[in-house]
Design a protein around this motif. Structure first.
Motif, PDB file in Angstrom:
ATOM      1  N   LEU A   8       0.491  -1.037   0.408  1.00 38.67           N
ATOM      2  CA  LEU A   8       0.006   0.027  -0.430  1.00 38.67           C
ATOM      3  C   LEU A   8       1.207   1.550   0.146  1.00 38.67           C
ATOM      4  N   ASP A   9       0.421   2.144  -1.203  1.00 42.14           N
ATOM      5  CA  ASP A   9       1.111   3.304  -0.163  1.00 42.14           C
ATOM      6  C   ASP A   9       0.074   4.657  -0.597  1.00 42.14           C
ATOM      7  N   PHE A  10      -0.234   5.996   0.145  1.00 43.35           N
ATOM      8  CA  PHE A  10      -0.698   7.286   0.590  1.00 43.35           C
ATOM      9  C   PHE A  10       0.047   7.809  -0.277  1.00 43.35           C
ATOM     10  N   GLU A  11      -0.438   8.796  -0.824  1.00 41.86           N
ATOM     11  CA  GLU A  11      -0.437  10.461  -1.416  1.00 41.86           C
ATOM     12  C   GLU A  11      -1.022  10.961  -0.206  1.00 41.86           C
ATOM     13  N   THR A  12      -0.413  12.337  -0.023  1.00 42.29           N
ATOM     14  CA  THR A  12      -0.863  13.269   0.447  1.00 42.29           C
ATOM     15  C   THR A  12      -1.008  14.604   0.694  1.00 42.29           C
ATOM     16  N   ALA A  13      -2.026  15.419   0.028  1.00 38.23           N
ATOM     17  CA  ALA A  13      -1.950  16.921  -0.019  1.00 38.23           C
ATOM     18  C   ALA A  13      -0.971  18.151   0.278  1.00 38.23           C
ATOM     19  N   ASN A  14      -0.889  17.414   1.434  1.00 41.79           N
ATOM     20  CA  ASN A  14       0.259  18.710   3.154  1.00 41.79           C
ATOM     21  C   ASN A  14       0.933  18.117   3.139  1.00 41.79           C
ATOM     22  N   GLU A  15       1.067  19.148   4.434  1.00 40.95           N
ATOM     23  CA  GLU A  15       2.283  18.547   5.236  1.00 40.95           C
ATOM     24  C   GLU A  15       1.714  17.849   6.452  1.00 40.95           C
ATOM     25  N   ASN A  16       0.720  17.597   6.263  1.00 42.53           N
ATOM     26  CA  ASN A  16       0.053  16.940   7.377  1.00 42.53           C
ATOM     27  C   ASN A  16      -0.651  15.434   6.751  1.00 42.53           C
ATOM     28  N   ARG A  17       0.333  14.411   7.995  1.00 40.80           N
ATOM     29  CA  ARG A  17       0.272  13.061   7.543  1.00 40.80           C
ATOM     30  C   ARG A  17      -1.617  12.909   6.653  1.00 40.80           C
ATOM     31  N   GLY A  18      -2.332  13.458   7.338  1.00 42.81           N
ATOM     32  CA  GLY A  18      -3.483  12.531   7.338  1.00 42.81           C
ATOM     33  C   GLY A  18      -4.514  13.000   6.014  1.00 42.81           C
ATOM     34  N   SER A  19      -3.835  14.371   5.372  1.00 38.79           N
ATOM     35  CA  SER A  19      -4.298  14.711   3.936  1.00 38.79           C
ATOM     36  C   SER A  19      -3.942  13.569   2.624  1.00 38.79           C
ATOM     37  N   VAL A  20      -4.507  12.324   3.316  1.00 37.90           N
ATOM     38  CA  VAL A  20      -4.141  11.325   2.209  1.00 37.90           C
ATOM     39  C   VAL A  20      -5.517  11.810   0.682  1.00 37.90           C
ATOM     40  N   VAL A  88       2.281  -4.784   3.539  1.00 34.88           N
ATOM     41  CA  VAL A  88       3.422  -3.665   2.725  1.00 34.88           C
ATOM     42  C   VAL A  88       3.204  -2.571   2.744  1.00 34.88           C
ATOM     43  N   ALA A  89       4.824  -1.691   3.204  1.00 32.01           N
ATOM     44  CA  ALA A  89       4.929  -0.298   2.917  1.00 32.01           C
ATOM     45  C   ALA A  89       5.514  -0.091   2.875  1.00 32.01           C
ATOM     46  N   HIS A  90       7.046   1.061   1.901  1.00 33.98           N
ATOM     47  CA  HIS A  90       8.086   1.533   2.117  1.00 33.98           C
ATOM     48  C   HIS A  90       7.983   2.647   3.431  1.00 33.98           C
ATOM     49  N   ASN A  91       8.361   2.652   4.346  1.00 36.61           N
ATOM     50  CA  ASN A  91       8.386   3.560   4.636  1.00 36.61           C
ATOM     51  C   ASN A  91       6.701   3.183   5.817  1.00 36.61           C
ATOM     52  N   ALA A  92       6.410   2.213   6.764  1.00 29.56           N
ATOM     53  CA  ALA A  92       5.161   2.433   6.968  1.00 29.56           C
ATOM     54  C   ALA A  92       5.298   2.892   7.882  1.00 29.56           C
ATOM     55  N   ALA A  93       6.148   3.715   8.780  1.00 30.91           N
ATOM     56  CA  ALA A  93       5.677   4.659   9.847  1.00 30.91           C
ATOM     57  C   ALA A  93       4.381   5.716   9.350  1.00 30.91           C
ATOM     58  N   PHE A  94       5.182   6.355   8.113  1.00 32.20           N
ATOM     59  CA  PHE A  94       4.173   7.190   7.262  1.00 32.20           C
ATOM     60  C   PHE A  94       3.561   6.470   7.299  1.00 32.20           C
ATOM     61  N   ASP A  95       2.601   5.846   5.994  1.00 31.09           N
ATOM     62  CA  ASP A  95       1.667   5.359   5.036  1.00 31.09           C
ATOM     63  C   ASP A  95       0.513   4.960   6.627  1.00 31.09           C
ATOM     64  N   LEU A  96       1.664   3.660   7.291  1.00 33.19           N
ATOM     65  CA  LEU A  96       0.160   3.760   8.424  1.00 33.19           C
ATOM     66  C   LEU A  96      -0.012   4.731   9.019  1.00 33.19           C
ATOM     67  N   GLY A  97       1.076   5.911   9.836  1.00 35.36           N
ATOM     68  CA  GLY A  97       0.609   6.296  10.392  1.00 35.36           C
ATOM     69  C   GLY A  97      -0.361   7.874   9.420  1.00 35.36           C
ATOM     70  N   ALA A  98      -0.048   7.802   8.006  1.00 37.29           N
ATOM     71  CA  ALA A  98      -1.488   8.664   7.349  1.00 37.29           C
ATOM     72  C   ALA A  98      -2.554   8.091   7.774  1.00 37.29           C
ATOM     73  N   LEU A  99      -3.318   7.019   7.743  1.00 33.18           N
ATOM     74  CA  LEU A  99      -4.343   6.049   7.894  1.00 33.18           C
ATOM     75  C   LEU A  99      -4.845   6.297   9.079  1.00 33.18           C
ATOM     76  N   ARG A 100      -4.082   6.503  10.607  1.00 29.85           N
ATOM     77  CA  ARG A 100      -4.055   6.624  11.369  1.00 29.85           C
ATOM     78  C   ARG A 100      -4.957   8.152  11.619  1.00 29.85           C
ATOM     79  N   ASP A 101      -3.688   9.068  10.882  1.00 31.52           N
ATOM     80  CA  ASP A 101      -4.006  10.912  10.600  1.00 31.52           C
ATOM     81  C   ASP A 101      -5.649  11.037  10.476  1.00 31.52           C
TER      82      ASP A 101
END
Length: 317
Positions: A8-20, A88-101
């Motif tokens: 899985l991979d997320f892209e975000t709109a801005n500096e806020n990690r939850g702005s998927v 699975v994600a590359h730098n999963a700390a970011f992608d799973l953090g994006a999901l949580r946020d």
């Protein structure tokens, strides 16, 4: 037949990690990508603005997501596609953090997921490499030549999957679980009750008391013109090119003084390697050592922070 898993991979709109604003997912079964899915997402309303910086990276604009499903509409599809499988994600700390946020921003409960980080795994699978950024790994391992697609969610998700598959091939692992077990990489978890843990290295158990390895003695015959000569150098985080002991030996050989017990007013250089997810805040260093260095510098101390590439260059000069 090995259990299927999903990258899985997320892209975000801005500096806020939850702005998927986009997600890509690929399903892997028996070492083959068997399904691909991606969609734009309207970010949670409270954090929905697009920044020029983020758009410059992935090319997604507010207009692209105008008619896209919301995060509330997208989350059930993501959960359905994981269906209890490892994510699975590359730098999963970011992608799973994006999901949580994103869930927090929309007032949604977190889904329950078990996940593994291909970045953490790659550091163990190829310890000799100097960089573990996804694009570099893809190029070096010749996983895909279409690198102009980097930072599209689907491409990043598939390349993360292919990094794991390449690691499985290198270490002759029959399954993702066997690979992680062989490399002592632990699963992370996201739980519906608001708890989570990261995917990180597991320390093999060693019985008996621990003894501190003495610091190497500074080389009295080192070149006084060397870039580290006479300087106290402290290390924080994990270096990908060498162990901490090896780095301390290299510092001493160059005529420097390796620090060991914490930063002080005598510290001249702080070398910052890869930090654990617990030492990061929205992708920025949150390490106590980095904070201390910034404090000393603000007070007028001449202390410099180097990343690993700069540190290697100083050693070579």
């Amino acid at each position: 037949m090995a259990d299927p898993w999903v990258a899985l991979d997320f892209e975000t709109a801005n500096e806020n990690r939850g702005s998927v604003c986009a997600v890509g997912m690929v399903t892997v079964q028996d070492d083959q990508v068997v399904d691909r899915w991606e969609t734009f997402i309207r970010p949670p309303r409270s954090i929905s603005g697009f920044s020029l910086f983020n758009t410059s990276i992935h090319g997604i604009t507010a207009g692209d997501v105008e008619n896209a499903p919301t995060w509330q509409e997208t989350l059930p599809e993501i959960v359905s596609r994981t269906a209890g499988r490892v994510v699975v994600a590359h730098n999963a700390a970011f992608d799973l953090g994006a999901l949580r946020d994103a869930c927090d921003a929309d007032g949604l409960a977190w889904p329950e997921l078990r996940y593994a980080c291909s970045l953490v795994t790659a550091r163990r699978a190829w310890p000799e490499r100097l960089s573990y950024k996804l694009g570099y790994l893809v190029e070096d391992l010749e996983l895909d030549l279409n690198t102009d697609q980097h930072h599209t969610a689907l491409w990043d998700a598939e390349m993360s999957a292919r990094v794991m598959l390449a690691a499985m091939d290198r270490h002759d692992a029959a399954s993702l679980h066997d690979l992680l077990d062989a490399l002592h990489v632990g699963y992370g978890q996201v739980l519906a009750d608001g708890r989570w843990t990261g995917s990180a290295f597991k320390s093999p158990y060693v019985s008996g008391s621990k003894t501190r390895t003495p610091l190497p003695e500074t080389n009295p015959d080192a070149d006084p013109a060397g870039a580290l000569y006479g300087l106290t150098v402290f290390l924080t985080g994990t270096l990908s090119s060498m162990t901490r002991i090896e780095a301390q030996q290299r510092i001493a050989q160059a005529g420097g003084f390796p620090g060991d017990k914490g930063l002080s007013r005598r510290t001249n250089i702080l070398v910052v390697g890869e930090l654990r997810s617990t030492e990061m805040l929205d992708g920025r260093p949150n390490s106590s050592k980095v904070k201390a260095a910034a404090k000393y510098r603000a007070a007028g101390q001449e202390i410099e922070m180097l990343d690993e590439a700069e540190f290697l260059a100083r050693l070579a000069s």
